[in-house]
Design an enzyme around this catalytic site. Structure first.
Site, PDB file in Angstrom:
ATOM      1  N   GLY A  20       0.804  -1.135  -0.016  1.00 52.46           N
ATOM      2  CA  GLY A  20      -0.018   0.050   0.055  1.00 52.46           C
ATOM      3  C   GLY A  20       0.913   1.336  -0.107  1.00 52.46           C
ATOM      4  O   GLY A  20       1.669   1.295  -0.909  1.00 52.46           O
ATOM      5  N   GLU A  60       8.064  13.827   2.290  1.00 49.60           N
ATOM      6  CA  GLU A  60       6.804  14.816   2.461  1.00 49.60           C
ATOM      7  C   GLU A  60       6.989  15.890   1.386  1.00 49.60           C
ATOM      8  O   GLU A  60       6.018  16.993   1.440  1.00 49.60           O
ATOM      9  CB  GLU A  60       6.656  15.184   3.919  1.00 49.60           C
ATOM     10  CG  GLU A  60       6.768  14.112   4.907  1.00 49.60           C
ATOM     11  CD  GLU A  60       7.379  14.517   6.302  1.00 49.60           C
ATOM     12  OE1 GLU A  60       8.070  15.487   6.319  1.00 49.60           O
ATOM     13  OE2 GLU A  60       6.763  14.054   7.320  1.00 49.60           O
ATOM     14  N   LYS A  89       4.436  24.769  -1.559  1.00 43.40           N
ATOM     15  CA  LYS A  89       5.838  24.853  -1.777  1.00 43.40           C
ATOM     16  C   LYS A  89       6.221  25.720  -3.077  1.00 43.40           C
ATOM     17  O   LYS A  89       5.672  25.201  -4.069  1.00 43.40           O
ATOM     18  CB  LYS A  89       6.201  23.288  -1.902  1.00 43.40           C
ATOM     19  CG  LYS A  89       7.741  23.086  -2.149  1.00 43.40           C
ATOM     20  CD  LYS A  89       8.080  21.579  -2.597  1.00 43.40           C
ATOM     21  CE  LYS A  89       9.574  21.367  -2.719  1.00 43.40           C
ATOM     22  NZ  LYS A  89       9.964  19.958  -3.098  1.00 43.40           N
ATOM     23  N   VAL A 198       2.310 -11.508   1.997  1.00 43.05           N
ATOM     24  CA  VAL A 198       2.800 -12.392   0.983  1.00 43.05           C
ATOM     25  C   VAL A 198       3.703 -13.421   1.624  1.00 43.05           C
ATOM     26  O   VAL A 198       4.818 -12.732   1.840  1.00 43.05           O
ATOM     27  CB  VAL A 198       3.144 -11.727  -0.402  1.00 43.05           C
ATOM     28  CG1 VAL A 198       3.258 -12.643  -1.293  1.00 43.05           C
ATOM     29  CG2 VAL A 198       2.011 -11.007  -0.797  1.00 43.05           C
ATOM     30  N   LEU A 348       9.592   2.572  -4.683  1.00 43.93           N
ATOM     31  CA  LEU A 348      10.931   2.116  -4.297  1.00 43.93           C
ATOM     32  C   LEU A 348      11.411   0.785  -4.689  1.00 43.93           C
ATOM     33  O   LEU A 348      12.530   0.276  -4.830  1.00 43.93           O
ATOM     34  CB  LEU A 348      11.061   1.987  -2.714  1.00 43.93           C
ATOM     35  CG  LEU A 348      10.669   3.479  -1.987  1.00 43.93           C
ATOM     36  CD1 LEU A 348      10.843   3.296  -0.247  1.00 43.93           C
ATOM     37  CD2 LEU A 348      11.729   4.594  -2.327  1.00 43.93           C
ATOM     38  N   GLU A 357      15.643  16.690  -4.369  1.00 47.18           N
ATOM     39  CA  GLU A 357      14.627  17.567  -5.265  1.00 47.18           C
ATOM     40  C   GLU A 357      13.254  16.959  -5.337  1.00 47.18           C
ATOM     41  O   GLU A 357      12.455  17.163  -6.183  1.00 47.18           O
ATOM     42  CB  GLU A 357      15.276  17.356  -6.782  1.00 47.18           C
ATOM     43  CG  GLU A 357      16.469  17.991  -6.929  1.00 47.18           C
ATOM     44  CD  GLU A 357      15.993  19.682  -6.767  1.00 47.18           C
ATOM     45  OE1 GLU A 357      14.964  20.209  -6.869  1.00 47.18           O
ATOM     46  OE2 GLU A 357      17.109  20.528  -7.065  1.00 47.18           O
ATOM     47  N   THR A 359      11.815  13.951  -5.615  1.00 44.74           N
ATOM     48  CA  THR A 359      11.209  13.317  -7.009  1.00 44.74           C
ATOM     49  C   THR A 359      10.769  12.056  -6.872  1.00 44.74           C
ATOM     50  O   THR A 359      10.347  11.477  -8.133  1.00 44.74           O
ATOM     51  CB  THR A 359      12.450  13.213  -8.092  1.00 44.74           C
ATOM     52  OG1 THR A 359      13.581  12.479  -7.363  1.00 44.74           O
ATOM     53  CG2 THR A 359      12.862  14.638  -8.458  1.00 44.74           C
TER      54      THR A 359
END
Length: 530
Positions: A20, A60, A89, A198, A348, A357, A359
């Site tokens: 999730g 964040e 931002k 899993v 990830l 930065e 991203t």
């Protein structure tokens, strides 16, 4: 060649997302939105989320592309921001990245370029080109961009007047709360949610993933297509499909982070920028939310221990040992087959570039939107392999482009107080593309032509490259003229500041805007460390 079962409209009938968090629920949201438009589609999306495996949950910040995510889903800011402790931002400040000798700045501001910046932004880039040729010209980006002015005055990037366009901006938010918000929304739209871990994955004879087994349920969980959002564990794309992972450790030294939340002073203005302050062996982030500040230190374990990094971050923040710290190992690099067999890696699990930065979610969003397009083309043209290969190359190129821009920050630092910063500046493990950009800049070549030649390789636009290189003071020594400047007169910084100050009157105060949006819920829960 992997096969994909499809509904009558050509999309997968069953999709299982493992993991999730923000990435998993962004995937569920975008796939549900894209494939529910097919009138006869019967795609069922299921998210399997483990109670035993936590999320990283410290990212964040965002880039302006996240605004398109919410626009695409039809989610208004006043719907999601109050539920995610979100703030606005305008850009990122980089204090401490330069030595600041002789009264020169020790850092610079990287704004989001907007239509309001066209006149002064072009003047800034023209000044930078003059400075590269030995002309005395103002080149501090903080002076030329409206976003930097808004940040200085604690203003939001939201206008208080009507204009034919709106400026670019991004957000800060609590990533755990954003994941929860997207989860509840997706469930209301029909996405199934299973709590479970899993325990096993079964493959077909062709190499595709056939089904999953959960530790508390022996029944197989089958699907036609799988999305891997299992984070650094990379359960499906890595461990099951054995997709090679390519480390960026030769390019980027940082491999660890420590995070500590801190309270806000509710009587003070709320900043509208991210702060990325250079420390001894890395950099510290500070991100303002409406309930707390997010803080952390990204560093290299090859130069500093976890204990030393935590101690340095606490000293930087001025907090005691009583405040909890989270230590986070980072696997920096990426796979190159983001879509492998009948599995797509998102977040990830597909790769990570340090959050300098902000991203991470941009890459999640980019991967999903381009996958949806590539998948549709693959089915309509009947050539899965061709479009899958093109998609993988496209996403990998985007990872490489972002990596290059991050590496350039370290190449351009001028600190001399630690081996870490000296080694970051002197090492030559950089891509050919980045080497060409830096060489062109340093030798006074046609920088516009170089950026144009690399427009398909580099992710960041020309103003960002100018802000980084000029803001870092990367220019020839005083008096060294590379070529005649053809009599072009530089734009004074005072004139640019006068313009940006005038434009700032068109924007709303950050705290006041958030108070109006949040209403009685504004900072109502107080400080709750995450």
């Amino acid at each position: 060649m992997s096969q994909i079962k499809t509904s009558t409209m050509g999309i997968p009938s069953q999709v299982v997302i493992v993991g999730g968090g923000t990435a998993g629920w962004m995937a569920a949201s975008l796939l549900q939105q894209a494939w529910s438009q097919e009138s006869d589609a019967s795609t069922q999306i299921t998210v399997v989320e483990s109670e035993d495996i936590g999320t990283i949950g410290v990212g964040e910040g965002s880039t302006p592309t996240l605004r398109e995510f919410f626009r695409k889903l039809g989610i208004a800011e006043n719907e999601w921001m109050p539920k995610c402790s979100a703030t606005y931002k305008c850009g990122i400040a980089f204090p401490g990245w330069l030595n600041g000798n002789g009264g020169s700045p020790d850092g610079y501001f990287h704004p989001f370029f907007s239509p309001l910046d066209i006149q002064t932004g072009e003047a800034f880039m023209r000044n930078a080109c003059l400075k590269r040729r030995g002309v005395n010209a103002a080149v501090q980006p903080d002076d030329f961009f409206v976003g930097a002015q808004l940040s200085r005055q604690y203003l939001s990037p939201r206008l208080n007047v009507s204009l034919p366009f709106e400026p670019e901006y991004a957000y800060h938010f609590d990533s755990a709360l954003l994941g929860k918000f997207l989860r509840e929304r997706a469930k209301k739209l029909g996405v199934q949610h299973i709590i479970g871990t899993v325990s096993d994955v079964k493959r077909t004879t062709t190499g595709d993933i056939e089904c999953l087994y959960l530790s508390r349920d022996k029944r197989p969980l089958k699907a036609d297509f799988f999305i891997d959002c299992t984070g650094f564990a990379s359960l499906l794309i890595g461990k099951t499909l054995e997709t090679p992972f390519y480390s960026y450790s030769d390019n980027l030294f940082n491999d660890s982070a420590v995070a500590i939340a801190s309270p806000l002073d509710n009587t003070q203005p709320i900043p509208s920028h991210t702060e990325s302050t250079a420390l001894s062996n890395g950099w510290a982030w500070k991100i303002p939310l409406t309930t707390r500040n997010g803080n952390g230190y990204v560093y290299s374990s090859g130069y500093q221990s976890a204990e030393s990094a935590e101690k340095e971050l606490r000293a930087h923040m001025g907090v005691s040992d009583e405040v909890e710290a989270r230590h986070i190992p980072m696997r920096v690099g990426s796979i190159r087959q983001h879509w492998n067999h009948n599995c797509l890696a998102v977040g990830l699990s597909q790769g990570f570039i340090e959050p300098l930065e902000a991203t991470a979610l941009m890459l999640v969003q980019y991967t999903l939107t381009h996958f949806i397009k590539a998948h549709a083309l693959a089915l309509s043209k009947g050539n899965i392999e061709h479009y899958r290969t093109g998609f993988n190359n496209n996403v990998s190129q985007t990872f490489a482009g972002i990596r290059d821009y991050i590496v350039a920050h370290y190449q351009c630092n001028t600190r001399t107080d630690s081996d870490y910063w000296i080694d970051n500046r002197s090492h030559n493990h950089i891509s050919d593309n980045l080497a060409a950009i830096l060489q062109c800049w340093d030798q006074g070549g046609d920088f516009e032509a170089e950026l144009c030649a690399q427009k398909h390789q580099q992710v960041y636009p020309r103003p960002s490259w100018y802000c980084l290189l000029a803001g870092s003071g990367r220019f020839p020594v005083s008096g060294q003229r590379i070529e005649n400047a053809h009599g072009i007169v530089p734009t004074p910084s005072a004139a640019a500041r006068e313009y940006t100050a005038k434009m700032s009157h068109k924007f709303q105060d950050h705290r006041t805007l958030l108070q109006t949006m949040y209403g009685k819920n504004f900072i109502s829960k107080g400080f709750a460390p995450q």
